[in-house]
Structure formats: structure tokens, C-alpha cells
Design an enzyme around this catalytic site. Structure first.
Site, PDB file in Angstrom:
ATOM      1  N   LYS A  79      47.381  30.910  45.148  1.00 36.23           N
ATOM      2  CA  LYS A  79      46.636  31.980  45.834  1.00 36.23           C
ATOM      3  C   LYS A  79      46.043  31.463  47.142  1.00 36.23           C
ATOM      4  CE  LYS A  79      47.381  35.331  43.038  1.00 36.23           C
ATOM      5  NZ  LYS A  79      48.146  36.498  43.479  1.00 36.23           N
ATOM      6  N   TYR A 133      47.801  27.906  39.508  1.00 37.79           N
ATOM      7  CA  TYR A 133      47.752  29.331  39.866  1.00 37.79           C
ATOM      8  C   TYR A 133      46.806  29.549  41.058  1.00 37.79           C
ATOM      9  CZ  TYR A 133      46.128  34.141  39.665  1.00 37.79           C
ATOM     10  OH  TYR A 133      45.743  35.408  40.018  1.00 37.79           O
ATOM     11  N   SER A 138      42.223  35.769  44.427  1.00 38.52           N
ATOM     12  CA  SER A 138      41.504  35.631  43.157  1.00 38.52           C
ATOM     13  C   SER A 138      40.262  34.789  43.355  1.00 38.52           C
ATOM     14  CB  SER A 138      42.422  34.938  42.145  1.00 38.52           C
ATOM     15  OG  SER A 138      41.705  34.554  40.997  1.00 38.52           O
TER      16      SER A 138
HETATM   17  P1  NAD Z   1      50.458  42.084  36.292  1.00 41.63           P
HETATM   18  O1  NAD Z   1      51.272  40.966  35.762  1.00 41.63           O
HETATM   19  O2  NAD Z   1      50.123  43.206  35.374  1.00 41.63           O
HETATM   20  O3  NAD Z   1      51.148  42.702  37.596  1.00 41.63           O
HETATM   21  C1  NAD Z   1      51.954  41.931  38.462  1.00 41.63           C
HETATM   22  C2  NAD Z   1      53.280  42.681  38.623  1.00 41.63           C
HETATM   23  O4  NAD Z   1      54.113  41.944  39.504  1.00 41.63           O
HETATM   24  C3  NAD Z   1      54.021  42.834  37.296  1.00 41.63           C
HETATM   25  O5  NAD Z   1      54.369  44.193  37.115  1.00 41.63           O
HETATM   26  C4  NAD Z   1      55.267  41.962  37.476  1.00 41.63           C
HETATM   27  O6  NAD Z   1      56.389  42.487  36.781  1.00 41.63           O
HETATM   28  C5  NAD Z   1      55.434  41.969  38.976  1.00 41.63           C
HETATM   29  N1  NAD Z   1      56.112  40.790  39.528  1.00 41.63           N
HETATM   30  C6  NAD Z   1      55.873  39.486  39.244  1.00 41.63           C
HETATM   31  N2  NAD Z   1      56.693  38.704  39.953  1.00 41.63           N
HETATM   32  C7  NAD Z   1      57.469  39.524  40.702  1.00 41.63           C
HETATM   33  C8  NAD Z   1      58.512  39.308  41.630  1.00 41.63           C
HETATM   34  N3  NAD Z   1      58.943  38.072  41.920  1.00 41.63           N
HETATM   35  N4  NAD Z   1      59.091  40.386  42.222  1.00 41.63           N
HETATM   36  C9  NAD Z   1      58.678  41.630  41.923  1.00 41.63           C
HETATM   37  N5  NAD Z   1      57.693  41.899  41.040  1.00 41.63           N
HETATM   38  C10 NAD Z   1      57.101  40.851  40.438  1.00 41.63           C
HETATM   39  O7  NAD Z   1      49.123  41.458  36.899  1.00 41.63           O
HETATM   40  P2  NAD Z   1      47.831  42.186  37.489  1.00 41.63           P
HETATM   41  O8  NAD Z   1      46.693  41.837  36.604  1.00 41.63           O
HETATM   42  O9  NAD Z   1      48.122  43.588  37.808  1.00 41.63           O
HETATM   43  O10 NAD Z   1      47.642  41.337  38.823  1.00 41.63           O
HETATM   44  C11 NAD Z   1      48.131  41.783  40.070  1.00 41.63           C
HETATM   45  C12 NAD Z   1      47.854  40.715  41.103  1.00 41.63           C
HETATM   46  O11 NAD Z   1      46.451  40.434  41.127  1.00 41.63           O
HETATM   47  C13 NAD Z   1      48.534  39.372  40.827  1.00 41.63           C
HETATM   48  O12 NAD Z   1      48.973  38.830  42.053  1.00 41.63           O
HETATM   49  C14 NAD Z   1      47.419  38.525  40.228  1.00 41.63           C
HETATM   50  O13 NAD Z   1      47.624  37.160  40.482  1.00 41.63           O
HETATM   51  C15 NAD Z   1      46.218  39.056  40.975  1.00 41.63           C
HETATM   52  N6  NAD Z   1      44.944  38.857  40.245  1.00 41.63           N
HETATM   53  C16 NAD Z   1      44.831  39.341  38.966  1.00 41.63           C
HETATM   54  C17 NAD Z   1      43.639  39.135  38.276  1.00 41.63           C
HETATM   55  C18 NAD Z   1      43.473  39.583  36.847  1.00 41.63           C
HETATM   56  O14 NAD Z   1      42.619  39.056  36.139  1.00 41.63           O
HETATM   57  N7  NAD Z   1      44.248  40.564  36.369  1.00 41.63           N
HETATM   58  C19 NAD Z   1      42.570  38.481  38.896  1.00 41.63           C
HETATM   59  C20 NAD Z   1      42.734  38.031  40.208  1.00 41.63           C
HETATM   60  C21 NAD Z   1      43.932  38.228  40.875  1.00 41.63           C
HETATM   61  C1  WQD Z   2      36.393  35.041  30.378  1.00 40.00           C
HETATM   62  C2  WQD Z   2      35.388  34.354  29.455  1.00 40.00           C
HETATM   63  C3  WQD Z   2      36.272  32.414  28.374  1.00 40.00           C
HETATM   64  C4  WQD Z   2      39.205  34.514  25.861  1.00 40.00           C
HETATM   65  C5  WQD Z   2      40.866  34.163  34.375  1.00 40.00           C
HETATM   66  C6  WQD Z   2      41.516  33.456  35.529  1.00 40.00           C
HETATM   67  C7  WQD Z   2      41.082  34.074  36.822  1.00 40.00           C
HETATM   68  C8  WQD Z   2      41.338  35.582  36.841  1.00 40.00           C
HETATM   69  C9  WQD Z   2      40.751  36.228  35.627  1.00 40.00           C
HETATM   70  C10 WQD Z   2      43.530  35.910  37.798  1.00 40.00           C
HETATM   71  C11 WQD Z   2      35.417  32.838  29.564  1.00 40.00           C
HETATM   72  C12 WQD Z   2      35.932  33.491  27.355  1.00 40.00           C
HETATM   73  C13 WQD Z   2      38.210  34.210  26.783  1.00 40.00           C
HETATM   74  C14 WQD Z   2      38.946  34.320  24.481  1.00 40.00           C
HETATM   75  C15 WQD Z   2      36.734  33.576  25.032  1.00 40.00           C
HETATM   76  N1  WQD Z   2      42.729  35.884  36.816  1.00 40.00           N
HETATM   77  N2  WQD Z   2      36.992  33.755  26.370  1.00 40.00           N
HETATM   78  N3  WQD Z   2      37.709  33.872  24.115  1.00 40.00           N
HETATM   79  O1  WQD Z   2      38.919  32.463  32.588  1.00 40.00           O
HETATM   80  O2  WQD Z   2      37.124  33.813  33.770  1.00 40.00           O
HETATM   81  O3  WQD Z   2      39.456  34.011  34.506  1.00 40.00           O
HETATM   82  O4  WQD Z   2      41.192  35.564  34.442  1.00 40.00           O
HETATM   83  O5  WQD Z   2      43.332  35.637  38.954  1.00 40.00           O
HETATM   84  O6  WQD Z   2      41.772  33.444  37.832  1.00 40.00           O
HETATM   85  O7  WQD Z   2      41.146  32.092  35.484  1.00 40.00           O
HETATM   86  O8  WQD Z   2      38.818  34.978  32.336  1.00 40.00           O
HETATM   87  O9  WQD Z   2      39.051  36.570  30.494  1.00 40.00           O
HETATM   88  O10 WQD Z   2      40.148  34.295  30.288  1.00 40.00           O
HETATM   89  O11 WQD Z   2      37.679  34.459  30.157  1.00 40.00           O
HETATM   90  O12 WQD Z   2      35.632  33.171  24.643  1.00 40.00           O
HETATM   91  O13 WQD Z   2      39.805  34.546  23.599  1.00 40.00           O
HETATM   92  O14 WQD Z   2      35.749  34.658  28.096  1.00 40.00           O
HETATM   93  O15 WQD Z   2      35.969  31.146  27.865  1.00 40.00           O
HETATM   94  O16 WQD Z   2      34.091  32.397  29.392  1.00 40.00           O
HETATM   95  P1  WQD Z   2      38.522  33.687  33.268  1.00 40.00           P
HETATM   96  P2  WQD Z   2      39.025  35.116  30.784  1.00 40.00           P
END
Ligand code: NAD
Ligand code: WQD
Length: 336
Positions: free
Chosen positions: A151, A147, A123
């Protein structure tokens, strides 16, 4: 066969759709702690065929060994994990257990099964509050929350593993802000409870599930005072995984860390306006205090992924808003 841990989740389903479309055989593995079996049925509708999905937990040695025994797996895309920043502060041990212990158990099972290719969901939060944007991969790694630390720990574990086992091929993909949905509208983001992230909150306001959007902070040092982020279409992100997977399948035997972003920063108000244009819906919104822990601006330098993986994001903010709206409009209650 490619194993997608957490494959029933938001990014996993979209990546599975892209991999299947490219001719890969996939098996999903998920404990459904943050996803629903209906998502997998929708993926099957997109694929036009059954998609194997095993229910289990990455922290269970028995589950993992059974999975590798039953399927001939050549590479793993490791999505499984917990991802809510606020929750990670309240429940740190649960986050370290799922994200770090879960990865260790997976890696041990991979070693036993002699599978040495992995693409890991990292991330942009490994950078914390970056000194400048666009952020290159060489920027300082100093996550600002639990979190993000989970990572970074997994990134470091994988680097240490590679020192001990240099025949592994490891891609660490640092996603910026994934949004949007599959163009079919059959799969998309379906957060539990009140969305933490901006786009699902906006789409839930648009379908009337929430009265208004609260914009966290209007006094940041950005052009319009609201936070600036690098929103990336989940289909572009999925194609980035395909590129990284194909790279591991060539056995480069190295560790590569790559940003997956567009290189463009948009403010909260830019996104709200783009969404209003794409949907024809007004999004009532009000500027409130900053959210603790938020940074003013961060967006990616995605050029390394272009050079090494031959991947660049193709879709615009308007595409992201159109597809997010198409999904939410067709599924106002998500997969419920
Ligand atoms: P998500 O929660 O939709 O998907 C994660 C999946 O993993 C879920 O289906 C959950 O049920 C499963 N899971 C969680 N713990 C588990 C376990 N112990 N065993 C088996 N399955 C398990 O999230 P996503 O948005 O699809 O994210 C996928 C990956 O990408 C995550 O590792 C997340 O940290 C990373 N990521 C997401 C974002 C984002 O903003 N969505 C950004 C950066 C990184
Ligand atoms: C985006 C912008 C908020 C909600 C997070 C995690 C990051 C990654 C993605 C997993 C910011 C603003 C948000 C709302 C708002 N996830 N906002 N009103 O914080 O950039 O990133 O999700 O890895 O690790 O930290 O994403 O979508 O929460 O916010 O004004 O109700 O929207 O302040 O500027 P963020 P976000």
C-alpha cells in the site's frame, strides 16, 4: 462514467451503491478472485437497474485497454487488490504482483486513455505501530507487514507520478477498520474461509458457523486489556469515497492523503458487547494469547478529511453491529 476496479468486493459494492444513489454512472471491473457475481446482482437490486460489470484483471494490459476503449471513463476508484496480512507474509510475490504491478498496469492504461483522476484504497497499516493515537496523516509511515508495504509503495508511485504529471488529481484514502453492511442486508462482507477480521468472525459465531470467538490478548495496556481499533461503518467509508471522488472531479491537481476513520477507539470486548446488544445473541468468547503482529491500539485523527473533503463518519458502533448482524442473519452463508 466512474470505473471501480475491484468493484465487486466488499467496499466496492457499498461504494457503488452510494455513487449510484448520488447520480454517478459506474462500471465495475473485477476478476472475482475474492468476490462473487451474486454480489453484483444484489447491487443491481439496490440500484433498481443494471450495473455494468466487466470481468478482467488489472494486471492485464489487454483487459485494461479494452475497458478504457469501451467506456468513457472520467475517474477511477482503485479497490482491486489482495488484503490478507497473514497471507501477504506467506505469498509476498503474489501480493506485490496484484497490488503493485496491478496498479502500474492500471496507471499506464489511464495515461493512454488520458484519464487523470484516481482515488486509491490505502490503509491505516501504512502507519504500522503508531507512536500515539489518534493518528494524523503526518505520522511516520513504517508498515509492519508485506501487505502494508504494497500500500505504501503504491502511495509513493502515485506521488512520483504526480511530480511528473502535475495535472493528475489523486486521493489516497487510508481506511481504518471497515465493518458493517448496507442497511438493506443485501450486500455485506463475505470472507473466504475462516475470517481473519474481528467483525465477520463475531457474526459467524452469532449464526452458529463458529463455536466461539478467540480474543487475541487480554493484557494490552488498554482500559480492558484487549486491542483497541477505529471501526468505521462501510456506508460511512463509501460516503468518504464519494467525497474524495467529487474532489478529484473538480480537478484540484494535487495528491491528498486522508484518514477515513471515526476518531473513536473501541476494544474487542466493547465490540462484542455492542454486538450482543444489537443482535440479542450471546457471543461465547475466550481470551487467548496475543496474535503476532497486532498493535495494542490505533485510531484515526479524521479531522483532515473533514476539512478537505467535507466528510465525517456519522454512524455509531451500534449501527455497525446492527447492520453487520442484519446482513449475516439474512445471509448466513454470505453470497454462497
Ligand atoms: P475485497 O477482497 O472484498 O475486494 C477487492 C476486490 O478486488 C475483490 O472483489 C477481488 O476479486 C478484486 N481483485 C483482486 N485482485 C484483482 C485483480 N488483480 N484484478 C481485478 N480484480 C481484483 O476487499 P475490500 O475489503 O473490499 O477492500 C478493497 C480495497 O480496500 C483493497 O485494496 C484493500 O486492500 C483495501 N482496504 C481494505 C480494508 C478492509 O479492512 N476491508 C482496509 C484498508 C484497505
Ligand atoms: C481487530 C482486533 C485483533 C480477530 C486488519 C489489517 C488492516 C486492515 C483491517 C486492510 C484486533 C482482534 C481479531 C479475532 C480478535 N485491513 N481479533 N479475534 O488487525 O486491526 O486490521 O484489518 O487494510 O490493515 O491489519 O483488524 O479485525 O483483524 O482485528 O481478538 O478472531 O480484533 O487482535 O485487536 P486489524 P482485525
Amino acid at each position: 462514467m466512474i470505473l471501480l476496479t475491484g468493484g465487486a468486493g466488499y467496499i466496492g459494492l457499498h461504494t457503488a451503491a452510494v455513487l449510484i444513489g448520488a447520480g454517478h454512472e459506474v462500471v465495475l471491473f473485477d476478476n472475482f478472485s475474492n468476490s462473487k457475481p451474486l454480489g453484483v446482482e444484489r447491487l443491481e437490486a439496490i440500484a433498481g437497474r443494471p450495473v455494468p460489470c466487466v470481468q478482467g484483471d488489472v494486471r492485464s494490459r489487454q483487459d485494461m485497454d479494452g475497458l478504457f476503449d469501451q467506456h468513457s471513463i472520467s475517474a477511477v476508484v482503485h479497490f482491486a487488490g489482495l488484503k490478507a496480512v497473514g497471507e501477504s507474509a506467506e505469498q509476498p510475490l503474489r501480493y506485490y504482483d496484484n497490488n503493485v504491478t496491478g496498479t502500474l498496469v492500471l496507471l499506464e492504461a489511464m495515461i493512454r486513455a488520458e484519464v487523470r483522476r484516481i482515488v486509491f484504497s490505502s490503509s491505516a497499516c501504512v502507519y504500522g505501530d503508531p507512536d500515539f493515537s489518534p493518528v494524523p496523516e503526518s505520522a511516520a509511515l513504517r508498515p509492519a507487514n508485506t501487505y502494508g508495504r504494497t500500500k505504501l509503495m503504491v502511495e509513493e508511485i502515485l506521488r512520483d507520478l504526480h511530480i511528473a504529471a502535475p495535472d493528475w488529481s489523486i486521493a489516497l484514502l487510508r481506511y481504518f477498520n471497515p465493518v458493517g453492511a448496507h442497511p438493506s442486508g443485501l450486500i455485506g462482507e463475505d470472507p473466504n474461509g475462516i475470517p481473519n477480521n474481528l467483525m465477520p468472525f463475531v457474526t459467524q459465531v452469532a449464526v452458529g458457523r463458529r463455536p466461539e470467538l478467540r480474543v487475541f490478548g487480554g493484557d494490552y495496556p488498554t482500559p480492558d486489556g484487549t486491542g483497541v481499533r477505529d471501526y468505521i461503518h462501510v456506508m460511512d467509508l463509501a460516503e468518504g469515497h464519494r467525497a474524495a471522488l467529487d474532489w478529484t472531479l473538480c480537478d484540484p491537481r494535487e495528491v491528498l492523503a486522508a484518514n477515513l476513520g471515526t476518531g473513536c477507539g473501541y476494544s474487542v470486548l466493547d465490540l462484542v458487547k455492542a454486538f450482543e446488544r444489537a443482535s440479542g445473541q450471546a457471543i461465547p468468547h475466550r481470551i487467548v494469547a496475543r496474535r503476532a503482529g497486532d498493535v495494542a491500539a490505533n485510531w484515526a485523527d479524521p479531522s483532515f478529511a473533514g476539512q478537505r473533503l467535507g466528510w465525517t463518519a456519522q454512524r455509531t458502533l451500534d449501527d455497525m453491529c446492527r447492520d453487520a448482524w442484519n446482513w449475516q442473519r439474512q445471509n448466513p452463508r454470505g453470497f454462497a
